[in-house]
Design an enzyme around this catalytic site. Structure first.
Site, short mmCIF file in Angstrom:
data_model
loop_
_atom_site.label_atom_id
_atom_site.label_comp_id
_atom_site.label_asym_id
_atom_site.label_seq_id
_atom_site.Cartn_x
_atom_site.Cartn_y
_atom_site.Cartn_z
CE LYS A 31 2.48 -16.08 3.82
NZ LYS A 31 2.15 -17.31 4.58
NE ARG A 100 5.10 -16.21 7.48
CZ ARG A 100 5.06 -14.91 7.23
NH1 ARG A 100 6.20 -14.23 7.04
NH2 ARG A 100 3.91 -14.28 7.15
N GLY A 109 -5.66 -18.92 5.02
CA GLY A 109 -5.99 -19.97 5.98
C GLY A 109 -6.06 -21.37 5.40
CG MET A 111 -1.93 -24.54 1.78
SD MET A 111 -0.90 -24.41 0.36
CE MET A 111 -0.72 -22.67 0.25
NE ARG A 339 -2.58 -10.91 2.45
CZ ARG A 339 -2.78 -11.98 3.16
NH1 ARG A 339 -2.49 -13.15 2.67
NH2 ARG A 339 -3.28 -11.92 4.36
CG HIS A 457 -39.39 -15.95 -18.84
ND1 HIS A 457 -40.09 -15.48 -17.76
CD2 HIS A 457 -39.75 -15.19 -19.90
CE1 HIS A 457 -40.87 -14.48 -18.15
NE2 HIS A 457 -40.68 -14.28 -19.45
CB SER A 770 -30.01 -2.70 -34.63
OG SER A 770 -29.92 -3.13 -33.28
CB CYS A 838 -30.61 -3.88 -29.48
SG CYS A 838 -31.47 -4.78 -30.77
CE1 TYR A 858 -27.11 0.30 -31.06
CE2 TYR A 858 -26.40 1.56 -32.99
CZ TYR A 858 -27.30 0.70 -32.37
OH TYR A 858 -28.39 0.25 -33.06
P1 ADP Z 1 -1.00 -17.08 6.72
O1 ADP Z 1 -0.63 -17.30 5.31
O2 ADP Z 1 -2.04 -17.99 7.24
O3 ADP Z 1 -1.25 -15.63 7.01
P2 ADP Z 1 1.63 -16.68 7.78
O4 ADP Z 1 2.76 -17.44 7.21
O5 ADP Z 1 1.51 -15.28 7.31
O6 ADP Z 1 0.30 -17.47 7.55
O7 ADP Z 1 1.78 -16.73 9.34
C1 ADP Z 1 0.76 -16.37 10.22
C2 ADP Z 1 1.26 -15.43 11.27
O8 ADP Z 1 2.35 -16.03 11.99
C3 ADP Z 1 1.86 -14.17 10.73
O9 ADP Z 1 0.87 -13.23 10.51
C4 ADP Z 1 2.77 -13.73 11.84
O10 ADP Z 1 2.05 -13.01 12.80
C5 ADP Z 1 3.25 -15.03 12.43
N1 ADP Z 1 4.60 -15.30 11.96
C6 ADP Z 1 4.99 -15.99 10.87
N2 ADP Z 1 6.32 -16.00 10.76
C7 ADP Z 1 6.79 -15.30 11.81
C8 ADP Z 1 8.09 -14.92 12.24
N3 ADP Z 1 9.19 -15.28 11.57
N4 ADP Z 1 8.20 -14.18 13.34
C9 ADP Z 1 7.10 -13.80 14.02
N5 ADP Z 1 5.85 -14.12 13.68
C10 ADP Z 1 5.69 -14.85 12.57
MG MG Z 2 -0.18 -14.16 6.59
#
Ligand code: ADP
Ligand code: MG
Ligand code: MG
Length: 882
Positions: A31, A100, A109, A111, A339, A457, A770, A838, A858
């Site tokens: 990220k 983040r 989801g 962390m 990503r 088997h 073979s 084979c 082959y």
């Molecule tokens: P995950 O890895 O679970 O996707 P993110 O770090 O991407 O977590 O954060 C989840 C959501 O939080 C992002 O999709 C975004 O919508 C919101 N978010 C994160 N940072 C900001 C920010 N600086 N400003 C506005 N929204 C944010």
């Molecule tokens: Mg995200």
């Protein structure tokens, strides 16, 4: 001195320090690296900085943040303040940030993220004046306290949700964002009461949030996720601190996600979901119905165009389909993440091909990007993701043969055959399967067993015939007397419907809807044609019948690498004649039976030559020990006990005597293969005659037959000399009589260490080799597959004593070493001699790579694996170049 913090505009510095982009991703997380990269590209990204994964690892090791890290954070924060013109913690002009997590590999989801850091009472009040929007301010504030409680302080969500529910009910608000401002203010107070540890000091908020993200790397769910997805535990997560932008500031605001191409179909069109006047997780939370990007196109055309252009720019930059998160604040678009997007097998193929057609990537890259599993997907019926999610999951087992199947449960092979004959779809459910069950397995749509491993088997046969299978469901209790099975306290009767998913190893109760992907899909065909241009290995198929040969040809096979003639002997109308041949007391009697078999074999072979006109058809002479064609001793004994007719008893007793005579302690190492031909030459003569006569017939029908006669399990050149002489005699005689000339070869399988070590001698007679890698693996390891898999082999692999199951993936050092010796020996005697393998391994991508390295001509595999082998053979070339 280690640098712990990089601002988003310092990515070039990070790059020159650690080298390539992969290492930047390792240092800053996926990220963080991409946020910085987008900043460099000029894509609008809210300013921020990344605390490195190294800092996380230092924290995990020492239990405290490394020296100097907070100073670097303060410096980076000052840089962001300069950029934004706002000040973190200053009520008169406050900067709010998010914190983040972001590891090298995405762990969706797993962390945690905290938004709106920097709010307290004083900042909130002042922000109301600045923004003129009290609703927005208190909506953000209550979100911060709740997220902080759950992420940083590990509190349960329920108490917060209870308070929110109470206020929604009181005010009649449908969703939290509709709560009136006064309620939000009250909620903030109530939240603070249950979160007394919440620090009002923004600096403390930030520090504690950063440490919480560090700790989340070692949370239970994160560890479990890494174990399940093979992500190393020592990578650590980076922490991104980023200026907040607000999608909840009114009606020209919003937040959403977009994919630059369709993740399910691969269609080259942006798709996504968004919500107006919303923040962060609202879109994924699924509380409010999201809007499509078409809606955005109508209502915010300027933003839509900018998003489209950005998606395009990012795709071109990363040369891959992008999955983006964005927020619109007061009519301005901000990108918060990008990503490479996740995609289905179909989408992966289409996207790779279209990107190559558009010149964004090369054809080689397109071929390299698609995995063998994704090709395999096209060869079997599937359940949609929705129907799997909605299905009633009964059990999970080993996913040994991919694809989906639906049918009624049959607990034995005969029942399966009977019901299939009535036109019913059947799933054969057995504790385990044996060769006696094969007819039932063929009649069934899918196979389930409670015992057995990946190379049991059931698994091997299922893969061979492309039948979905789930095996080794230990908790499944099959009661063959009561004709039911029980699992998890539920009892399911024979005849009830189940649905099985061999790709994931799932068994569902009832009928799930299926769809069949199209093997002639335009994009798949293009991709495989490109693979064909790249690969050096030819791909042949193992096929015994013309229908299989035709299917193999549709899938791109370039000939038949193995036709097992004995399969033709097992057919119901032929088996009695085969048994007569085995029971014969004299050569004359045996010849009589062989004369009856000859036309059957000839017809089968002619069909194969016509299906594979102009391509090699390698036919193996009879291989298994003869007792396999006779009933078992126990079965015969009970038949004798039940019989009343004297003549019948006499016949049965004769068969029983022969069964005892043929009994061997180790039939796999016994009287089989070439040895049958040496001691009963009339069998080989009949087979040679059938092959050459069939070739003459096929030629007269306008086909170009290319027969190759293959001698199984040879151990000495003398065996080959004897059989070759006999085959050549018969062939010359037939061609002479028919006045037709066909080109044919005589060669041998290499299935024993002795054959491999003396390959130079064998090649004086054999015109081709073979490798029968199933037998060669057994004889090299000196373990019997059937016994080993039942007893110790799976545990050996589980405990890492053996790196892989050698019956699934070719053993590089041992079996591979022998193959290497044999290839060198054979080609020394007979330069350019045709050599291939084979057997199961021919369809295993890793084994295909080894065959390429060893210089084989082959690989031959089951028809259903042919497209996979074509891709794998091309990838072997690409790997070699890389
Ligand atoms: P995950 O890895 O679970 O996707 P993110 O770090 O991407 O977590 O954060 C989840 C959501 O939080 C992002 O999709 C975004 O919508 C919101 N978010 C994160 N940072 C900001 C920010 N600086 N400003 C506005 N929204 C944010
Ligand atoms: Mg995200
Ligand atoms: Mg063999």
């Amino acid at each position: 001195m280690t640098k712990w913090v990089y601002t988003f505009d310092q990515v070039s510095e990070a790059e020159s320090l650690v080298g390539d982009w992969d290492s930047v991703r390792g240092l800053l997380g996926g990220k963080g690296a991409n946020l910085a990269d987008m900043t460099r590209l000029g894509v609008p990204v809210p300013p921020g900085f990344t605390i490195t994964t190294q800092a996380c690892n230092a924290y995990s090791d020492a239990g405290q943040v490394p020296d100097g890290m907070w100073d670097e954070v303060a410096e980076a924060l000052a840089h962001v303040e300069e950029h934004t013109g706002k000040v973190f913690g200053d009520p008169s002009n406050p900067l709010l940030v998010s914190c983040r997590s972001g590891a090298k590999f995405s762990m969706p989801g797993m962390m945690d993220t905290v938004l709106d850091i920097g709010l307290n009472h004083e900042v909130a009040e002042s922000l109301v004046d600045i923004s003129g929007d009290a609703h927005f301010v208190y909506d953000s504030y209550r979100r911060l306290i709740q997220m902080y409680g759950s992420v940083v302080l590990d509190k349960a969500d329920e108490p917060y949700e209870e308070i929110l529910t109470e206020f929604r009910e009181k005010t009649g608000a449908a969703i939290d964002a509709d709560l009136p401002t006064d309620s939000l203010k009250e909620i903030v107070e109530r939240f603070l009461e249950i979160t007394p540890e919440f620090p009002s000091d923004p600096d403390a908020q930030l520090k504690l949030a950063v440490e919480a993200v560090f700790r989340s790397w070692n949370s239970r769910r994160a560890i479990d996720y890494r174990n399940a997805s093979n992500i190393p535990h020592d990578l650590g997560t980076a922490v991104n601190v980023q200026t907040m932008v607000f999608g909840n500031l009114g009606d020209n605001c919003g937040t959403g996600v977009a994919m630059s191409r369709h993740g399910a179909t691969g269609e080259n069109h942006i798709e996504g979901d968004y919500l107006m006047n919303a923040q962060g997780e609202d879109v994924v939370a699924g509380i409010r119905a999201t809007l499509t990007l078409d809606h955005m196109k109508e209502n915010m055309p300027g933003i839509y165009d900018e998003l489209l252009a950005t998606a395009d720019q990012l795709e071109k930059h990363y040369r891959n389909m992008q999955d983006m998160e964005f927020t619109i604040e007061s009519g301005k678009l901000w990108l918060l993440q990008t990503r490479d997007g996740k995609r289905t097998a179909q989408a992966a193929v289409r996207i790779a091909v279209e990107m190559a057609e558009d010149g964004l990537i090369s054809k080689e890259e397109a071929v390299a990007r698609v995995t063998p599993d994704q090709i395999d997907f096209f060869l079997h019926p599937q359940f949609s993701a929705e129907s799997r999610k909605a299905g009633d999951l009964l059990a999970k087992g080993l996913n040994v043969s991919p694809g989906a199947a639906v049918g009624i449960i049959a607990f034995d092979a005969d029942t399966a055959v009977d019901w299939a004959a009535e036109g019913k779809d059947v799933i054969l459910v057995r504790p385990e399967t044996k060769p006696d069950d094969v007819h039932g397995m063929l009649a069934a749509k899918g196979i389930v067993t409670s015992r057995g491993g990946r190379t049991s088997h059931a698994a091997l046969v299922a893969r061979q015939f492309g039948k979905p299978a789930v095996v080794g469901i230990a908790e499944l209790n099959i009661d063959l007397d009561a004709r039911n099975m029980s699992i998890g306290g539920r009892v399911i009767d024979e005849g009830e419907f189940i649905s099985i998913e061999g790709t994931g190893g799932e068994v569902f109760l009832g009928q799930l809807p299926t769809f069949v992907p199209d093997i002639n899909d335009h994009w798949l065909s293009s991709l495989l044609e490109w693979a064909d241009d790249i690969r050096r290995l030819k791909v042949l198929a193992n096929a015994d019948y013309p229908v299989d040969a035709n299917r193999a040809r549709d899938y791109g096979a370039e000939g038949i690498g193995l036709c097992r003639t004995e399969h033709m002997f097992f057919e119901a109308e032929r088996l009695p004649t085969v048994q007569k041949m085995i029971l014969a007391d004299t050569v004359e009697e045996r010849q009589k039976a062989l004369d009856v078999l000859l036309p059957f074999q000839r017809e089968d072979f002619r069909g194969l030559f016509e299906a594979m006109s102009g391509m090699p058809v390698i036919i193996r002479l009879i291989d298994p020990p003869l007792h396999e064609f006779l009933p078992g001793a126990e079965e015969l004994k009970s038949e004798i006990a039940a019989a009343t007719d004297d003549a019948e008893i006499a016949t049965l007793e004769k068969i029983l005597a022969r069964v005892f005579e043929l009994h061997e302690e180790n039939p796999m190492l016994g009287f089989r293969g070439v040895r049958l031909g040496v001691l009963m030459p009339e069998i080989s003569r009949m087979q040679a005659r059938a092959i050459i006569e069939a070739a003459c017939d096929a030629k007269e029908n306008g086909a170009t037959p290319m027969p190759e006669v293959m001698i199984p399990v040879s151990i000495h050149v003398n065996e080959i000399r004897l059989l070759k002489k006999l085959i050549v005699e018969v062939a010359e005689e037939v061609m002479e009589a028919r006045g037709v000339k066909v080109d044919y070869k005589v060669g041998t399988m290499v299935e024993t260490p002795r054959a491999a070590m003396t390959a130079d001698q064998l090649a004086t007679e054999a015109e081709f080799f073979s490798f029968g890698t199933n037998d060669l693996t057994q004889t090299t390891f000196a373990i019997s597959r059937d016994d080993a898999e039942k007893s110790f082999l799976i545990q050996y692999v589980d405990r890492g004593v053996l790196p892989v199951n050698p019956f699934q993936t070719l053993d590089r050092d041992g079996v591979g070493g022998l193959i290497k010796i044999a290839v060198e020996g054979g080609r020394k005697t007979r330069p350019g001699m045709e050599i291939g393998i084979c057997g199961e391994h021919g369809g295993d991508p890793e084994s295909v790579h080894l065959c390429h390295e060893l210089g084989l001509d082959y690989v031959s595999c089951s028809p259903f694996r042919v497209p996979v082998a074509r891709l794998a053979a091309a990838q072997a070339v690409l790997n070699e170049k890389a």
